[in-house]
Scaffold this motif. Structure first.
Motif, short mmCIF file in Angstrom:
data_model
loop_
_atom_site.label_atom_id
_atom_site.label_comp_id
_atom_site.label_asym_id
_atom_site.label_seq_id
_atom_site.Cartn_x
_atom_site.Cartn_y
_atom_site.Cartn_z
N UNK A 76 0.83 -1.22 0.00
CA UNK A 76 0.00 0.00 0.00
C UNK A 76 0.86 1.26 0.00
N UNK A 77 2.14 1.12 0.25
CA UNK A 77 3.09 2.23 0.23
C UNK A 77 2.57 3.42 1.05
N UNK A 78 2.27 3.15 2.31
CA UNK A 78 1.66 4.17 3.16
C UNK A 78 2.58 5.34 3.47
N UNK A 79 3.84 5.23 3.13
CA UNK A 79 4.76 6.34 3.37
C UNK A 79 4.94 7.23 2.13
N UNK A 80 4.17 6.95 1.08
CA UNK A 80 4.30 7.72 -0.15
C UNK A 80 3.03 8.51 -0.44
N UNK A 81 3.19 9.64 -1.09
CA UNK A 81 2.05 10.47 -1.48
C UNK A 81 1.43 11.16 -0.27
N UNK A 82 0.25 11.74 -0.50
CA UNK A 82 -0.42 12.41 0.61
C UNK A 82 -0.93 11.38 1.59
N UNK A 83 -1.15 11.80 2.81
CA UNK A 83 -1.64 10.88 3.83
C UNK A 83 -3.04 10.37 3.49
N UNK A 84 -3.85 11.21 2.87
CA UNK A 84 -5.20 10.80 2.49
C UNK A 84 -5.14 9.73 1.41
N UNK A 85 -4.31 9.93 0.39
CA UNK A 85 -4.17 8.94 -0.68
C UNK A 85 -3.61 7.63 -0.12
N UNK A 86 -2.65 7.75 0.79
CA UNK A 86 -2.07 6.56 1.41
C UNK A 86 -3.11 5.81 2.24
N UNK A 87 -3.96 6.55 2.94
CA UNK A 87 -5.03 5.93 3.72
C UNK A 87 -6.00 5.17 2.80
N UNK A 88 -6.30 5.73 1.67
CA UNK A 88 -7.18 5.06 0.70
C UNK A 88 -6.55 3.74 0.25
N UNK A 89 -5.26 3.78 -0.05
CA UNK A 89 -4.56 2.55 -0.46
C UNK A 89 -4.55 1.53 0.67
N UNK A 90 -4.37 2.00 1.90
CA UNK A 90 -4.33 1.10 3.05
C UNK A 90 -5.69 0.42 3.26
N UNK A 91 -6.76 1.19 3.17
CA UNK A 91 -8.11 0.60 3.33
C UNK A 91 -8.32 -0.48 2.28
#
Length: 180
Positions: free
Chosen positions: A67-82
């Motif tokens: 999910x690469x939670x350390x990349x991009x905006x935190x909101x976009x990373x949260x979307x990938x994480x979900x």
């Protein structure tokens, strides 16, 4: 050989997530193999469950990494994480529906919190960016995230939501709460 073992472990996590008392024949059927094949890889139920726990921990860790939670905006990373969490939903339910499963099968959780938890790091980053509420603790946000993901998985499993629509609903509820 590895593909069969993986199919058995995936099926075990999925079946046991829904029914902790599931039998080896039920798991074998879900994996698309015979009971003797399951026994070739795992001599007994406890060995299979322990391997499924270890495999699930690894699969969830891989999903978070991908999910690469350390990349991009935190909101976009949260979307990938979900999306990643929902993709490994049965693994999450299998591990976290029973708070003693990891300990009971010899997979110890560290006594000290991990020095770096990528999900908590993402939440803290989001709070620092002003994207996530800074008036609640990162742990609170993480628990709310887990609760919404778990609810989404449960609703899909009950047939109340489609697999394709659940991520948007979880994200929308997480970001907006329940107010109109």
């Amino acid at each position: 050989m590895e593909r069969t073992r993986s199919a058995i472990l995936t099926a075990a996590a999925s079946v046991l997530a829904r029914d902790r008392t599931a039998t080896l024949p039920e798991i074998a059927k879900a994996a698309g193999v015979g009971r003797t094949t399951v026994h070739r890889y795992f001599p007994d139920r406890d060995t299979l469950i322990k391997a499924a726990v270890e495999d699930s921990v690894e699969v969830i860790g891989q999903a978070i990494a991908e999910a690469q939670v350390d990349e991009g905006t935190s909101v976009a990373a949260l979307h990938r994480l979900v999306t990643a969490y929902l993709h490994v939903g049965d693994r999450l339910v299998f591990l976290f529906n029973d708070p003693h499963i990891m300990r009971g099968y010899g997979v110890e959780q560290p006594e000290e919190p991990l020095s770096t938890d990528p999900v908590l790091d993402l939440i803290v980053r989001g709070q620092q960016e002003g994207a996530f509420d800074g008036h609640v603790s990162p742990q609170w946000i993480q628990h709310v995230l887990w609760a919404l993901v778990y609810t989404g998985i449960d609703e899909v499993n009950k047939g109340n939501m489609s697999r394709h629509g659940v991520a948007a609903t979880v994200i929308r509820t997480l970001e907006r709460g329940i107010l109109a």
